[in-house]
Motif scaffolding. Structure first.
Motif, PDB file in Angstrom:
ATOM      1  N   SER A  34       0.842  -1.203   0.000  1.00 22.89           N
ATOM      2  CA  SER A  34       0.000   0.000   0.000  1.00 22.89           C
ATOM      3  C   SER A  34       0.874   1.249   0.000  1.00 22.89           C
ATOM      4  CB  SER A  34      -0.963  -0.007   1.190  1.00 22.89           C
ATOM      5  OG  SER A  34      -0.254  -0.112   2.399  1.00 22.89           O
ATOM      6  N   GLU A  35       2.043   1.177   0.628  1.00 27.78           N
ATOM      7  CA  GLU A  35       2.969   2.315   0.618  1.00 27.78           C
ATOM      8  C   GLU A  35       3.470   2.598  -0.800  1.00 27.78           C
ATOM      9  OE1 GLU A  35       3.308  -0.349   2.693  1.00 27.78           O
ATOM     10  OE2 GLU A  35       2.783   0.576   4.614  1.00 27.78           O
ATOM     11  N   ASN A  36       3.826   1.540  -1.527  1.00 24.33           N
ATOM     12  CA  ASN A  36       4.283   1.735  -2.912  1.00 24.33           C
ATOM     13  C   ASN A  36       3.173   2.310  -3.784  1.00 24.33           C
ATOM     14  OD1 ASN A  36       6.818   0.765  -2.322  1.00 24.33           O
ATOM     15  ND2 ASN A  36       6.654  -1.076  -3.572  1.00 24.33           N
ATOM     16  N   ARG A  37       1.972   1.795  -3.610  1.00 21.32           N
ATOM     17  CA  ARG A  37       0.837   2.307  -4.390  1.00 21.32           C
ATOM     18  C   ARG A  37       0.588   3.783  -4.073  1.00 21.32           C
ATOM     19  NH1 ARG A  37      -2.938  -1.353  -6.777  1.00 21.32           N
ATOM     20  NH2 ARG A  37      -2.130  -3.470  -6.695  1.00 21.32           N
ATOM     21  N   ALA A  38       0.656   4.130  -2.811  1.00 18.10           N
ATOM     22  CA  ALA A  38       0.446   5.528  -2.411  1.00 18.10           C
ATOM     23  C   ALA A  38       1.550   6.414  -2.981  1.00 18.10           C
ATOM     24  CB  ALA A  38       0.405   5.645  -0.887  1.00 18.10           C
ATOM     25  N   ARG A  39       2.770   5.927  -2.944  1.00 18.21           N
ATOM     26  CA  ARG A  39       3.899   6.692  -3.485  1.00 18.21           C
ATOM     27  C   ARG A  39       3.692   6.961  -4.982  1.00 18.21           C
ATOM     28  NH1 ARG A  39       8.866   8.152  -2.055  1.00 18.21           N
ATOM     29  NH2 ARG A  39      10.425   8.259  -3.697  1.00 18.21           N
ATOM     30  N   SER A  41       0.846   6.786  -6.680  1.00 20.01           N
ATOM     31  CA  SER A  41      -0.350   7.618  -6.867  1.00 20.01           C
ATOM     32  C   SER A  41      -0.046   9.084  -6.650  1.00 20.01           C
ATOM     33  CB  SER A  41      -1.464   7.179  -5.906  1.00 20.01           C
ATOM     34  OG  SER A  41      -1.929   5.902  -6.245  1.00 20.01           O
ATOM     35  N   ALA A  42       0.916   9.349  -5.773  1.00 27.51           N
ATOM     36  CA  ALA A  42       1.319  10.733  -5.499  1.00 27.51           C
ATOM     37  C   ALA A  42       2.296  11.265  -6.549  1.00 27.51           C
ATOM     38  CB  ALA A  42       1.952  10.820  -4.110  1.00 27.51           C
ATOM     39  N   GLY A  43       2.625  10.431  -7.535  1.00 25.37           N
ATOM     40  CA  GLY A  43       3.520  10.871  -8.598  1.00 25.37           C
ATOM     41  C   GLY A  43       4.987  10.718  -8.269  1.00 25.37           C
ATOM     42  N   LEU A  44       5.302   9.912  -7.249  1.00 27.68           N
ATOM     43  CA  LEU A  44       6.690   9.698  -6.855  1.00 27.68           C
ATOM     44  C   LEU A  44       7.171   8.352  -7.368  1.00 27.68           C
ATOM     45  CD1 LEU A  44       6.334  10.888  -3.148  1.00 27.68           C
ATOM     46  CD2 LEU A  44       7.309  12.180  -5.064  1.00 27.68           C
ATOM     47  N   PHE A 114      -3.402   3.272 -10.276  1.00 29.96           N
ATOM     48  CA  PHE A 114      -2.543   3.955  -9.311  1.00 29.96           C
ATOM     49  C   PHE A 114      -1.287   4.540  -9.937  1.00 29.96           C
ATOM     50  CE2 PHE A 114      -1.199  -0.481  -9.172  1.00 29.96           C
ATOM     51  CZ  PHE A 114       0.177  -0.376  -9.254  1.00 29.96           C
TER      52      PHE A 114
END
Length: 164
Positions: A34-39, A41-44, A114
């Motif tokens: 979930s951390e990778n997906r969030a990263r 998704s945030a464009g990082l 994502f």
């Protein structure tokens, strides 16, 4: 294993190969934390450290698939591919080569995902194309799916220890 940057058609070809061969399909995206997906998704873009757990999970899954599987995974760097090769000796790679322009067109058109289009450039910068590695079939991602499928399955029959 079907590999390449986002938008090259890894999952689409992977599903077609899995259906044709009867092998299970492993979607590499499903192994992202979930951390990778969030990263993303945030464009990082993901860093090597972010990919460690993801690659370990994929390698572990491959080790359990003694009778073959189709894996759709970016595997952008040789070091990543080597981790997967160590887990599954004889692993064959189909590299879907695509232009940045076509990848951007495809990623922009796919709707909710994502992985945002603005991350594509980082994937092309990270990509170490497997042109000098053994056990790799390079295909133009712009070919029709049926042609990609036929060429992949034929190559697997001729170059792997599995019956495709």
């Amino acid at each position: 294993m079907i590999m390449g940057v986002a938008g090259c058609g890894k999952s689409t070809l992977g599903q077609a190969v899995a259906q044709r061969t009867g092998w299970p399909m492993i979607e590499g995206d499903d192994f992202h934390s979930s951390e990778n997906r969030a990263r993303m998704s945030a464009g990082l873009p993901l860093r090597d450290a972010d990919r460690e757990g993801w690659l370990r999970g994929l390698a572990s899954d491959l080790q359990q698939r003694k009778h073959g599987a189709v894996l759709a995974c970016s595997a952008l760097k040789r070091a990543y591919r080597d981790i997967l090769r160590a887990a599954s000796p004889g692993l064959a790679f189909v590299f879907l080569d695509i232009t940045p322009e076509e990848a951007l067109r495809r990623v922009s058109a796919r709707g909710r995902h994502f992985f945002p289009p603005k991350l594509l450039q980082s994937q092309f910068e990270t990509l170490e194309a497997p042109v000098d590695e053994s056990g790799v079939l390079r295909l133009d991602a712009g070919l029709p799916l049926q042609r990609l499928l036929d060429r992949t399955v034929q190559w697997l029959k001729e170059n792997s220890g599995h019956t495709a």
